[in-house]
Design a protein around this motif. Structure first.
Motif, PDB file in Angstrom:
ATOM      1  N   ARG A 172      20.624  33.975  40.297  1.00  0.00           N
ATOM      2  CA  ARG A 172      20.075  35.331  40.176  1.00  0.00           C
ATOM      3  C   ARG A 172      19.029  35.608  41.258  1.00  0.00           C
ATOM      4  O   ARG A 172      19.103  36.589  41.992  1.00  0.00           O
ATOM      5  N   ARG A 173      18.057  34.722  41.341  1.00  0.00           N
ATOM      6  CA  ARG A 173      16.883  34.961  42.185  1.00  0.00           C
ATOM      7  C   ARG A 173      17.222  35.003  43.661  1.00  0.00           C
ATOM      8  O   ARG A 173      16.621  35.776  44.420  1.00  0.00           O
ATOM      9  N   TYR A 174      18.182  34.189  44.084  1.00  0.00           N
ATOM     10  CA  TYR A 174      18.463  34.070  45.512  1.00  0.00           C
ATOM     11  C   TYR A 174      19.768  34.746  45.926  1.00  0.00           C
ATOM     12  O   TYR A 174      20.302  34.480  46.995  1.00  0.00           O
ATOM     13  N   GLY A 175      20.263  35.624  45.072  1.00  0.00           N
ATOM     14  CA  GLY A 175      21.390  36.471  45.445  1.00  0.00           C
ATOM     15  C   GLY A 175      22.702  35.758  45.660  1.00  0.00           C
ATOM     16  O   GLY A 175      23.504  36.180  46.499  1.00  0.00           O
ATOM     17  N   LEU A 176      22.934  34.681  44.916  1.00  0.00           N
ATOM     18  CA  LEU A 176      24.203  33.952  45.044  1.00  0.00           C
ATOM     19  C   LEU A 176      25.240  34.640  44.150  1.00  0.00           C
ATOM     20  O   LEU A 176      25.553  34.179  43.051  1.00  0.00           O
ATOM     21  N   LYS A 177      25.761  35.750  44.636  1.00  0.00           N
ATOM     22  CA  LYS A 177      26.570  36.635  43.802  1.00  0.00           C
ATOM     23  C   LYS A 177      27.816  35.963  43.251  1.00  0.00           C
ATOM     24  O   LYS A 177      28.183  36.143  42.094  1.00  0.00           O
ATOM     25  N   LYS A 178      28.510  35.188  44.101  1.00  0.00           N
ATOM     26  CA  LYS A 178      29.750  34.588  43.629  1.00  0.00           C
ATOM     27  C   LYS A 178      29.479  33.598  42.497  1.00  0.00           C
ATOM     28  O   LYS A 178      30.247  33.503  41.542  1.00  0.00           O
ATOM     29  N   TYR A 179      28.366  32.872  42.594  1.00  0.00           N
ATOM     30  CA  TYR A 179      28.001  31.939  41.529  1.00  0.00           C
ATOM     31  C   TYR A 179      27.489  32.685  40.297  1.00  0.00           C
ATOM     32  O   TYR A 179      27.820  32.310  39.169  1.00  0.00           O
ATOM     33  N   ARG A 180      26.677  33.706  40.519  1.00  0.00           N
ATOM     34  CA  ARG A 180      26.070  34.414  39.392  1.00  0.00           C
ATOM     35  C   ARG A 180      27.134  34.977  38.453  1.00  0.00           C
ATOM     36  O   ARG A 180      27.080  34.768  37.231  1.00  0.00           O
ATOM     37  N   ALA A 182      30.364  34.193  38.207  1.00  0.00           N
ATOM     38  CA  ALA A 182      31.206  33.140  37.630  1.00  0.00           C
ATOM     39  C   ALA A 182      30.451  32.345  36.566  1.00  0.00           C
ATOM     40  O   ALA A 182      31.027  31.954  35.537  1.00  0.00           O
ATOM     41  N   LEU A 183      29.167  32.079  36.798  1.00  0.00           N
ATOM     42  CA  LEU A 183      28.355  31.380  35.803  1.00  0.00           C
ATOM     43  C   LEU A 183      28.209  32.218  34.540  1.00  0.00           C
ATOM     44  O   LEU A 183      28.313  31.699  33.422  1.00  0.00           O
ATOM     45  N   ARG A 209      29.657  43.475  37.382  1.00  0.00           N
ATOM     46  CA  ARG A 209      31.018  43.898  37.682  1.00  0.00           C
ATOM     47  C   ARG A 209      31.061  45.357  38.126  1.00  0.00           C
ATOM     48  O   ARG A 209      31.751  45.718  39.085  1.00  0.00           O
ATOM     49  N   ASP A 210      30.307  46.193  37.418  1.00  0.00           N
ATOM     50  CA  ASP A 210      30.276  47.620  37.773  1.00  0.00           C
ATOM     51  C   ASP A 210      29.666  47.831  39.153  1.00  0.00           C
ATOM     52  O   ASP A 210      30.164  48.627  39.953  1.00  0.00           O
ATOM     53  N   ALA A 211      28.585  47.099  39.436  1.00  0.00           N
ATOM     54  CA  ALA A 211      27.900  47.262  40.724  1.00  0.00           C
ATOM     55  C   ALA A 211      28.751  46.793  41.888  1.00  0.00           C
ATOM     56  O   ALA A 211      28.723  47.371  42.981  1.00  0.00           O
ATOM     57  N   GLU A 212      29.513  45.735  41.668  1.00  0.00           N
ATOM     58  CA  GLU A 212      30.314  45.148  42.740  1.00  0.00           C
ATOM     59  C   GLU A 212      31.771  45.593  42.691  1.00  0.00           C
ATOM     60  O   GLU A 212      32.583  45.129  43.491  1.00  0.00           O
ATOM     61  N   ARG A 213      32.104  46.480  41.749  1.00  0.00           N
ATOM     62  CA  ARG A 213      33.481  46.976  41.598  1.00  0.00           C
ATOM     63  C   ARG A 213      34.491  45.846  41.462  1.00  0.00           C
ATOM     64  O   ARG A 213      35.577  45.878  42.039  1.00  0.00           O
ATOM     65  N   GLY A 214      34.074  44.828  40.731  1.00  0.00           N
ATOM     66  CA  GLY A 214      34.975  43.723  40.439  1.00  0.00           C
ATOM     67  C   GLY A 214      35.002  42.619  41.463  1.00  0.00           C
ATOM     68  O   GLY A 214      35.496  41.529  41.194  1.00  0.00           O
ATOM     69  N   GLU A 215      34.467  42.869  42.654  1.00  0.00           N
ATOM     70  CA  GLU A 215      34.540  41.858  43.707  1.00  0.00           C
ATOM     71  C   GLU A 215      33.754  40.603  43.357  1.00  0.00           C
ATOM     72  O   GLU A 215      34.137  39.497  43.731  1.00  0.00           O
ATOM     73  N   ALA A 216      32.615  40.765  42.669  1.00  0.00           N
ATOM     74  CA  ALA A 216      31.747  39.627  42.364  1.00  0.00           C
ATOM     75  C   ALA A 216      32.379  38.676  41.367  1.00  0.00           C
ATOM     76  O   ALA A 216      31.983  37.525  41.265  1.00  0.00           O
ATOM     77  N   THR A 217      33.362  39.147  40.607  1.00  0.00           N
ATOM     78  CA  THR A 217      33.971  38.292  39.584  1.00  0.00           C
ATOM     79  C   THR A 217      35.443  38.051  39.874  1.00  0.00           C
ATOM     80  O   THR A 217      36.236  37.830  38.973  1.00  0.00           O
ATOM     81  N   ALA A 218      35.806  38.104  41.143  1.00  0.00           N
ATOM     82  CA  ALA A 218      37.211  37.931  41.501  1.00  0.00           C
ATOM     83  C   ALA A 218      37.684  36.497  41.271  1.00  0.00           C
ATOM     84  O   ALA A 218      38.872  36.265  41.074  1.00  0.00           O
ATOM     85  N   ARG A 219      36.764  35.532  41.304  1.00  0.00           N
ATOM     86  CA  ARG A 219      37.149  34.122  41.154  1.00  0.00           C
ATOM     87  C   ARG A 219      36.388  33.482  40.008  1.00  0.00           C
ATOM     88  O   ARG A 219      35.224  33.795  39.758  1.00  0.00           O
ATOM     89  N   SER A 220      37.044  32.544  39.338  1.00  0.00           N
ATOM     90  CA  SER A 220      36.384  31.783  38.283  1.00  0.00           C
ATOM     91  C   SER A 220      35.460  30.751  38.910  1.00  0.00           C
ATOM     92  O   SER A 220      35.548  30.459  40.115  1.00  0.00           O
ATOM     93  N   LEU A 221      34.606  30.162  38.097  1.00  0.00           N
ATOM     94  CA  LEU A 221      33.696  29.136  38.604  1.00  0.00           C
ATOM     95  C   LEU A 221      34.489  27.941  39.140  1.00  0.00           C
ATOM     96  O   LEU A 221      34.132  27.369  40.176  1.00  0.00           O
ATOM     97  N   LYS A 222      35.559  27.581  38.480  1.00  0.00           N
ATOM     98  CA  LYS A 222      36.361  26.442  38.946  1.00  0.00           C
ATOM     99  C   LYS A 222      36.987  26.745  40.299  1.00  0.00           C
ATOM    100  O   LYS A 222      37.033  25.883  41.183  1.00  0.00           O
ATOM    101  N   GLU A 223      37.466  27.960  40.497  1.00  0.00           N
ATOM    102  CA  GLU A 223      38.056  28.329  41.781  1.00  0.00           C
ATOM    103  C   GLU A 223      37.028  28.238  42.911  1.00  0.00           C
ATOM    104  O   GLU A 223      37.352  27.831  44.030  1.00  0.00           O
TER     105      GLU A 223
END
Length: 230
Positions: A172-180, A182-183, A209-223
């Motif tokens: 959250r704090r350091y803007g790791l969107k793909k991890y945030r 998926a976590l 999800r709304d802010a990123e239009r789905g892009e931030a949650t395109a992949r699971s944490l395992k992916e």
């Protein structure tokens, strides 16, 4: 043909500035030190002009006395690097202590050997915790994410939830969107299984999800995890 003797040096990592009785160590060859030195010189140049890497040993010069002197020289080299602020805070400095073990752990994870991968990742996490006083606070996020994936695939919901929960604040704090994203997705799923309150996490995930239009949650944490350290 004569056998080649590859000398391995044990590097013990301890937390600076406090009593630390827990021993964590890694094994590195001279070539690892040489690559570290090359990379740091390329990044910092003249700032490291007073930090000299001991020269390579002549072929076949592996007497006990020479090896002992070389070990002390490399110990002094690492101490001088640590005393230099730019090197101490460099991401490359941290990777010297963790990258081979991270790669080994992720190879095990990709091979479905989750128990062994989790054990290796736990050792990496212990190393990173000792490095964190002078490294970026998000250093452990990839390791914790991988641990969460291992425990999830082992159907160990509690430790999986705990690892993901530890990783989330830095993501959250350091803007790791793909991890945030998926976590959050993993925590919501595991939270339902464990009977934990998930409304706040679900609200945060929906907003992301709304802010990123789905892009931030395109992949699971395992992916995300399986693509790391390839």
């Amino acid at each position: 043909m004569l056998p080649v003797c590859l000398q391995v040096y044990e590097v013990v990592v301890m937390r600076s500035g406090s009593f630390d009785s827990h021993r964590v160590s890694v094994e590195r060859r001279y070539s690892d030190f040489s690559l570290l030195h090359h990379d740091l010189l390329a990044e910092f140049g003249g700032e490291l002009e007073d930090v000299v890497l001991p020269p390579k040993l002549l072929s076949g010069n592996f007497s006990a006395d020479v090896i002992s002197k070389r070990r002390l020289a490399l110990q002094d080299y690492l101490a001088r690097l640590y005393a230099t602020r730019c090197a101490r805070h460099a991401a490359r400095f941290a990777r010297f202590f963790t990258d081979p073990e991270q790669k080994r752990a992720h190879d095990l994870l990709r091979g479905g050997r989750f128990t062994l991968a989790a054990q290796q990742l736990q050792s990496v996490l212990e190393l990173e915790e000792k490095l964190l006083p002078w490294q970026h606070p998000a250093l452990s996020v990839p390791t914790l994410a991988a641990l969460a994936v291992c425990h999830r695939d082992l159907e160990e919901a509690e430790p999986a939830f705990a690892a993901a929960q530890r990783a989330l604040p830095a993501a959250r704090r350091y803007g790791l969107k793909k991890y945030r994203a998926a976590l959050l997705e993993l925590l919501v799923d595991l939270g339902y299984q464990l009977g934990r309150p998930t409304a706040t996490l679900q609200h945060e995930l929906t907003g992301l999800r709304d802010a990123e239009r789905g892009e931030a949650t395109a992949r699971s944490l395992k992916e995300i995890v399986v693509q790391n350290f390839t």
